[in-house]
Design an enzyme around this catalytic site. Structure first.
Site, PDB file in Angstrom:
ATOM      1  N   ASP A 176       0.668  -1.205   0.198  1.00  0.00           N
ATOM      2  CA  ASP A 176      -0.101  -0.224  -0.202  1.00  0.00           C
ATOM      3  C   ASP A 176       1.262   1.534  -0.071  1.00  0.00           C
ATOM      4  OD1 ASP A 176      -2.166  -1.668   0.327  1.00  0.00           O
ATOM      5  OD2 ASP A 176      -2.331  -0.987   2.271  1.00  0.00           O
ATOM      6  N   VAL A 177       0.310   2.484  -0.188  1.00  0.00           N
ATOM      7  CA  VAL A 177       1.033   3.608  -0.540  1.00  0.00           C
ATOM      8  C   VAL A 177       1.290   3.689   1.090  1.00  0.00           C
ATOM      9  CG1 VAL A 177       0.743   6.294  -0.720  1.00  0.00           C
ATOM     10  CG2 VAL A 177       0.080   5.048  -2.683  1.00  0.00           C
TER      11      VAL A 177
END
Length: 316
Positions: free
Chosen positions: A147-148
């Site tokens: 995930d970012v």
């Protein structure tokens, strides 16, 4: 939906597991599209079942039916690769077949619709790394993602042979991925396994949740340090669903500290100086895709997670 010549067509049989489901749901699951996009493709006549355009997005499909989908053109921001240096992107290992990086928080694995920030693929290209041309245009060389808002180790394929072998290894669960996470409270039992299916949240499309018709998802955890109101966990994944660790710990009633999306206490995050969930992919182990020998990589905690951990230890 014009300019079909510039668009890709995907064709495949409907798997037995999707027997009787709506065609828009099947297109969404098989191709990784949102349900909204899948419904729009059905309405535009870009989806055919056994050679006939689907009459409605609610049409039910049978196992083995031949599905053809004319994909939408990529957004303009994906047509131009952002080959820009990425601050904090650390090269952990590099050879002719793979490059292992420590992805900092705030960096996506690859370009995607609606994301205009830095990416691992763009950062590697800007640094002069040649990566595999296998995979969709915007995800070439990418065999798994973080995930970012999650930092940690990622392996990217440089050679075509490495891409094929690593994709197979991840699919067959032959890659060991270990994470450290800080969860609110104290899970009971202190060590255990969460085996609960994950799918789209029934009300919020940007979230995921434990749902009856979700994909099988298995998370193993051990408590390694306890603080007042929080626990440092060592986490291993058998599967790699989007937001899996975050969703499973939230379902246990112990969301990750700093993870407001999944119910964490924002006051605790503020006190610890966190602006994201406390989650880090610290260890990656797999058989080298061309040499066969087992390779293991580890990563220290980033500064923001170290600071939060130090403050928790002070509270103790």
């Amino acid at each position: 939906m014009n300019d079909v010549a510039a668009r890709q067509t995907r064709a495949m049989p409907v798997p037995e597991g999707l027997e009787g489901q709506r065609v828009d749901q099947v297109v969404s699951r098989l191709l990784g599209l949102s349900r909204t996009v899948a419904a729009e493709l059905c309405a535009a006549g870009d989806v055919t079942v056994d050679g006939a355009p689907c009459q409605t997005k609610s049409e039910r499909v049978t196992a083995g039916a031949w599905l053809e989908v004319v994909l939408p053109p990529p957004p303009e921001d994906l047509l131009v690769r952002r080959d820009e240096p990425v601050e904090g992107l650390e090269i952990v290992f590099d050879d002719d077949d793979i490059v292992v990086v420590m992805k900092p928080v705030g960096v996506a694995a690859h370009p995607s619709p609606g994301w205009s920030g830095p990416t691992v693929t763009g950062g590697l290209a800007a640094a002069g790394y040649r990566i595999s041309s296998h995979g969709p245009d915007e995800r070439q060389g990418i065999v798994h993602r973080l995930d970012v808002g999650t930092s940690g180790l990622m392996v990217v394929a440089k050679s075509e042979a490495a891409y094929s072998e690593l994709k197979r290894a991840f699919k067959e669960r032959r890659v060991s991925k270990r994470y450290r996470a800080v969860a609110q409270g104290h899970p009971d039992p202190l060590s255990g396994t969460v085996d609960a299916p994950i799918g789209r949240h029934p009300r919020h499309d940007y979230k995921w949740a434990v749902v009856a018709d979700g994909k099988p998802s298995v998370t193993h955890y051990d408590t390694i340090e306890v603080f007042p109101g929080a626990s440092l966990m060592d986490v291993g994944l058998e599967t790699g669903r989007t937001h899996q660790i975050r969703v499973h710990f939230s379902a246990l009633g112990h969301p990750l500290v700093g993870d407001a999306t999944y119910g964490a206490d924002p006051k605790m995050a503020e006190r610890l100086g966190l602006t994201r969930q406390w989650l880090h992919a610290y260890r990656l182990e797999f058989a080298h895709p061309t040499r066969g020998a087992t390779v293991t990589f580890t990563s220290d905690y980033p500064a923001d997670l170290e600071l939060a951990l130090a403050r928790l230890r002070e509270d103790s």
